[in-house]
Design a protein around this motif. Structure first.
Motif, PDB file in Angstrom:
ATOM      1  N   ASN A  19      -8.649 -32.653 -26.782  1.00  0.00           N
ATOM      2  CA  ASN A  19      -9.250 -31.561 -26.034  1.00  0.00           C
ATOM      3  C   ASN A  19      -8.316 -31.196 -24.895  1.00  0.00           C
ATOM      4  OD1 ASN A  19     -10.956 -30.252 -23.970  1.00  0.00           O
ATOM      5  ND2 ASN A  19     -12.610 -30.758 -25.382  1.00  0.00           N
ATOM      6  N   ILE A  20      -8.138 -29.927 -24.665  1.00  0.00           N
ATOM      7  CA  ILE A  20      -7.361 -29.486 -23.504  1.00  0.00           C
ATOM      8  C   ILE A  20      -8.034 -28.249 -22.938  1.00  0.00           C
ATOM      9  CG2 ILE A  20      -5.677 -28.089 -24.762  1.00  0.00           C
ATOM     10  CD1 ILE A  20      -4.421 -30.358 -22.135  1.00  0.00           C
ATOM     11  N   GLY A  21      -8.459 -28.334 -21.720  1.00  0.00           N
ATOM     12  CA  GLY A  21      -9.122 -27.207 -21.082  1.00  0.00           C
ATOM     13  C   GLY A  21     -10.383 -26.763 -21.785  1.00  0.00           C
ATOM     14  N   GLY A  22     -11.080 -27.713 -22.429  1.00  0.00           N
ATOM     15  CA  GLY A  22     -12.310 -27.380 -23.132  1.00  0.00           C
ATOM     16  C   GLY A  22     -12.094 -26.837 -24.533  1.00  0.00           C
ATOM     17  N   VAL A  23     -10.839 -26.772 -24.984  1.00  0.00           N
ATOM     18  CA  VAL A  23     -10.510 -26.269 -26.321  1.00  0.00           C
ATOM     19  C   VAL A  23     -10.138 -27.444 -27.203  1.00  0.00           C
ATOM     20  CG1 VAL A  23      -8.947 -24.784 -27.646  1.00  0.00           C
ATOM     21  CG2 VAL A  23      -9.683 -24.086 -25.352  1.00  0.00           C
ATOM     22  N   LYS A  24     -10.787 -27.560 -28.346  1.00  0.00           N
ATOM     23  CA  LYS A  24     -10.486 -28.644 -29.284  1.00  0.00           C
ATOM     24  C   LYS A  24      -9.276 -28.236 -30.120  1.00  0.00           C
ATOM     25  CE  LYS A  24     -12.658 -32.211 -31.771  1.00  0.00           C
ATOM     26  NZ  LYS A  24     -13.818 -33.027 -31.679  1.00  0.00           N
ATOM     27  N   MET A  25      -8.289 -29.138 -30.192  1.00  0.00           N
ATOM     28  CA  MET A  25      -7.052 -28.862 -30.921  1.00  0.00           C
ATOM     29  C   MET A  25      -6.737 -30.028 -31.834  1.00  0.00           C
ATOM     30  SD  MET A  25      -4.707 -27.125 -28.024  1.00  0.00           S
ATOM     31  CE  MET A  25      -4.675 -25.366 -28.136  1.00  0.00           C
ATOM     32  N   GLY A  26      -5.862 -29.777 -32.790  1.00  0.00           N
ATOM     33  CA  GLY A  26      -5.433 -30.818 -33.702  1.00  0.00           C
ATOM     34  C   GLY A  26      -3.972 -30.653 -34.059  1.00  0.00           C
ATOM     35  N   VAL A  27      -3.294 -31.778 -34.262  1.00  0.00           N
ATOM     36  CA  VAL A  27      -1.892 -31.778 -34.665  1.00  0.00           C
ATOM     37  C   VAL A  27      -1.740 -32.735 -35.842  1.00  0.00           C
ATOM     38  CG1 VAL A  27      -1.255 -33.557 -32.981  1.00  0.00           C
ATOM     39  CG2 VAL A  27       0.504 -32.015 -33.865  1.00  0.00           C
ATOM     40  N   ASP A  28      -0.903 -32.349 -36.784  1.00  0.00           N
ATOM     41  CA  ASP A  28      -0.614 -33.180 -37.944  1.00  0.00           C
ATOM     42  C   ASP A  28      -0.016 -34.504 -37.460  1.00  0.00           C
ATOM     43  OD1 ASP A  28       0.296 -34.336 -40.318  1.00  0.00           O
ATOM     44  OD2 ASP A  28       1.208 -32.487 -41.060  1.00  0.00           O
ATOM     45  N   THR A  29      -0.606 -35.617 -37.868  1.00  0.00           N
ATOM     46  CA  THR A  29      -0.116 -36.922 -37.422  1.00  0.00           C
ATOM     47  C   THR A  29       1.314 -37.189 -37.898  1.00  0.00           C
ATOM     48  OG1 THR A  29      -1.141 -38.036 -39.314  1.00  0.00           O
ATOM     49  CG2 THR A  29      -2.419 -37.952 -37.251  1.00  0.00           C
ATOM     50  N   ALA A  30       1.785 -36.465 -38.905  1.00  0.00           N
ATOM     51  CA  ALA A  30       3.162 -36.637 -39.372  1.00  0.00           C
ATOM     52  C   ALA A  30       4.174 -36.218 -38.306  1.00  0.00           C
ATOM     53  CB  ALA A  30       3.384 -35.834 -40.655  1.00  0.00           C
ATOM     54  N   GLN A  31       3.744 -35.434 -37.318  1.00  0.00           N
ATOM     55  CA  GLN A  31       4.640 -35.017 -36.238  1.00  0.00           C
ATOM     56  C   GLN A  31       4.668 -36.014 -35.081  1.00  0.00           C
ATOM     57  OE1 GLN A  31       3.772 -31.054 -34.863  1.00  0.00           O
ATOM     58  NE2 GLN A  31       4.353 -30.117 -36.790  1.00  0.00           N
ATOM     59  N   ILE A  32       3.811 -37.019 -35.126  1.00  0.00           N
ATOM     60  CA  ILE A  32       3.653 -37.927 -33.984  1.00  0.00           C
ATOM     61  C   ILE A  32       4.337 -39.265 -34.261  1.00  0.00           C
ATOM     62  CG2 ILE A  32       1.977 -39.146 -32.553  1.00  0.00           C
ATOM     63  CD1 ILE A  32      -0.034 -36.921 -33.267  1.00  0.00           C
ATOM     64  N   ALA A  33       5.216 -39.655 -33.332  1.00  0.00           N
ATOM     65  CA  ALA A  33       5.880 -40.954 -33.433  1.00  0.00           C
ATOM     66  C   ALA A  33       5.050 -42.044 -32.759  1.00  0.00           C
ATOM     67  CB  ALA A  33       7.264 -40.889 -32.789  1.00  0.00           C
ATOM     68  N   ALA A  34       4.352 -41.679 -31.667  1.00  0.00           N
ATOM     69  CA  ALA A  34       3.550 -42.654 -30.918  1.00  0.00           C
ATOM     70  C   ALA A  34       2.595 -41.925 -29.994  1.00  0.00           C
ATOM     71  CB  ALA A  34       4.458 -43.568 -30.094  1.00  0.00           C
ATOM     72  N   ILE A  42     -11.424 -26.205 -34.529  1.00  0.00           N
ATOM     73  CA  ILE A  42     -10.254 -26.965 -34.104  1.00  0.00           C
ATOM     74  C   ILE A  42      -9.031 -26.083 -34.336  1.00  0.00           C
ATOM     75  CG2 ILE A  42      -8.862 -29.034 -34.467  1.00  0.00           C
ATOM     76  CD1 ILE A  42     -11.440 -30.312 -35.691  1.00  0.00           C
ATOM     77  N   LEU A  43      -8.340 -25.729 -33.241  1.00  0.00           N
ATOM     78  CA  LEU A  43      -7.108 -24.953 -33.353  1.00  0.00           C
ATOM     79  C   LEU A  43      -5.975 -25.893 -33.727  1.00  0.00           C
ATOM     80  CD1 LEU A  43      -7.355 -22.598 -30.248  1.00  0.00           C
ATOM     81  CD2 LEU A  43      -7.969 -22.114 -32.629  1.00  0.00           C
ATOM     82  N   LEU A  44      -5.153 -25.479 -34.677  1.00  0.00           N
ATOM     83  CA  LEU A  44      -4.063 -26.318 -35.167  1.00  0.00           C
ATOM     84  C   LEU A  44      -2.770 -25.988 -34.453  1.00  0.00           C
ATOM     85  CD1 LEU A  44      -4.930 -26.173 -38.951  1.00  0.00           C
ATOM     86  CD2 LEU A  44      -5.670 -27.835 -37.235  1.00  0.00           C
TER      87      LEU A  44
END
Length: 129
Positions: A13-28, A118-120
């Motif tokens: 959540n950021i500023g009351g907006v729910k967001m999502g990111v592909d976990t394949a982009q995340i190292a940690a 959920i905004l991607l």
């Protein structure tokens, strides 16, 4: 994306907006102090994608380290939530009006989960409009 036509999304959540990111982009995912100790360069999501006219504060800040061939860098997010498996068929592209209003190119789609939208976010896309 896995072989079942699904993608795993880390939601936050950021500023009351729910967001999502592909976990394949995340190292940690780190706490802010851990990112500082490791020398990870951190910028706020709101710096990459301005939330016009809104001051954003984080009540439960965390840093997601983005996989990159160069130096690792982190994005400050607020309140990391669930990791959801989402069918590719459930992802909707944003209407053209979003491009016309100057929204960031890094926000590229949306998923409906229950009553939540959920905004991607794609951290590999340029954030500027």
């Amino acid at each position: 994306m896995n072989i079942n036509g699904e993608v795993e999304l880390l939601t936050f959540n950021i500023g009351g907006v729910k967001m999502g990111v592909d976990t394949a982009q995340i190292a940690a995912m780190l706490e802010t102090g851990q990112a500082e100790e490791r020398g990870v360069s951190v910028s706020g999501l709101f710096e990459k994608m301005p939330f016009r006219g809104r001051e954003i504060t984080c009540s439960a800040p965390h840093v997601i380290v983005i996989k990159d061939e160069g130096d690792p860098y982190g994005i400050l997010i607020d309140r990391p939530d669930d990791i959801l498996r989402v069918s590719i068929d459930d992802i909707r592209h944003l209407p053209p009006i979003f491009a016309a209003c100057g929204c960031s190119k890094a926000i590229w789609g949306a998923v409906l989960k229950g009553e939540d939208v959920i905004l991607l976010v794609d951290f590999y896309r340029p954030a500027e409009n």
